[in-house]
Enzyme design. Structure first.
Site, mmCIF file in Angstrom:
data_model
loop_
_atom_site.group_PDB
_atom_site.id
_atom_site.type_symbol
_atom_site.label_atom_id
_atom_site.label_comp_id
_atom_site.label_asym_id
_atom_site.label_seq_id
_atom_site.Cartn_x
_atom_site.Cartn_y
_atom_site.Cartn_z
ATOM 1 N N HIS A 96 0.908 -1.163 0.000
ATOM 2 C CA HIS A 96 0.000 0.000 0.000
ATOM 3 C C HIS A 96 0.938 1.202 0.000
ATOM 4 C CE1 HIS A 96 -3.867 2.013 1.749
ATOM 5 N NE2 HIS A 96 -3.004 2.974 1.477
ATOM 6 N N HIS A 98 3.250 4.066 0.513
ATOM 7 C CA HIS A 98 3.564 4.834 1.715
ATOM 8 C C HIS A 98 4.904 5.528 1.531
ATOM 9 C CE1 HIS A 98 5.025 0.708 2.213
ATOM 10 N NE2 HIS A 98 6.029 1.196 2.910
HETATM 11 P P1 AMP Z 1 8.314 -0.820 3.531
HETATM 12 O O1 AMP Z 1 9.399 -1.802 3.878
HETATM 13 O O2 AMP Z 1 8.790 0.371 2.755
HETATM 14 O O3 AMP Z 1 7.118 -1.490 2.869
HETATM 15 O O4 AMP Z 1 7.813 -0.224 4.908
HETATM 16 C C1 AMP Z 1 6.768 -0.761 5.650
HETATM 17 C C2 AMP Z 1 6.830 -0.127 6.993
HETATM 18 O O5 AMP Z 1 5.588 -0.320 7.649
HETATM 19 C C3 AMP Z 1 7.896 -0.712 7.922
HETATM 20 O O6 AMP Z 1 8.802 0.333 8.300
HETATM 21 C C4 AMP Z 1 7.116 -1.241 9.097
HETATM 22 O O7 AMP Z 1 7.771 -1.062 10.324
HETATM 23 C C5 AMP Z 1 5.828 -0.432 9.016
HETATM 24 N N1 AMP Z 1 4.643 -1.046 9.594
HETATM 25 C C6 AMP Z 1 4.173 -2.286 9.368
HETATM 26 N N2 AMP Z 1 3.032 -2.494 10.062
HETATM 27 C C7 AMP Z 1 2.773 -1.334 10.732
HETATM 28 C C8 AMP Z 1 1.743 -0.908 11.624
HETATM 29 N N3 AMP Z 1 0.722 -1.725 11.982
HETATM 30 N N4 AMP Z 1 1.806 0.342 12.122
HETATM 31 C C9 AMP Z 1 2.816 1.169 11.789
HETATM 32 N N5 AMP Z 1 3.815 0.830 10.950
HETATM 33 C C10 AMP Z 1 3.802 -0.409 10.424
#
Ligand code: AMP
Length: 110
Positions: A96, A98
């Site tokens: 998703h 981000h």
């Molecule tokens: P990416 O590796 O760029 O897809 O980053 C995904 C990010 O989402 C990681 O830094 C995770 O720590 C973060 N993440 C995953 N689940 C959650 C959550 N429930 N709340 C906040 N951050 C999250």
């Protein structure tokens, strides 16, 4: 999307430390912060990644204006790193779109 963790946060089905939102975007703290400030910014609609966002007509101007307003709200304007991973090979673990806003003393280079 029902099995998407960020859609669940947008829908308030999962808790998150929300720092800002508007009609289109939500900002919340990363659950595993990699810097003193580590905020994630997502569109409220499900879009897999930046390429899909732009292909579907999403506005990069509005999104980046929101991102910079979040950085200002976090008191890190002028000293932050902005990252979005596109695809698993680039390190994307949540499908998703981000943006990571990272800031703090001595951010490691790469
Ligand atoms: P990416 O590796 O760029 O897809 O980053 C995904 C990010 O989402 C990681 O830094 C995770 O720590 C973060 N993440 C995953 N689940 C959650 C959550 N429930 N709340 C906040 N951050 C999250």
């Amino acid at each position: 999307m029902s099995d998407c963790v960020f859609c669940s946060i947008v829908a308030a089905e999962l808790p998150a430390d929300i720092v800002a939102e508007d009609e289109e975007f939500l900002a919340f703290r990363d659950v595993q912060p990699r810097a003193q400030t580590h905020v994630l910014i997502v569109p409220k609609v499900h879009v897999d990644d930046l390429d899909a966002w732009l292909a579907s007509g999403g506005s990069s101007d509005r999104m980046l204006a929101f991102v910079t307003s979040v950085a200002a709200g976090e008191q890190v304007a002028g000293r932050y790193r902005l990252i979005t991973n596109v695809g698993e090979d680039a390190g994307q673990t949540v499908a998703h779109l981000h943006w990571h806003v990272l800031a703090g003393p001595r951010l490691p280079g790469f």
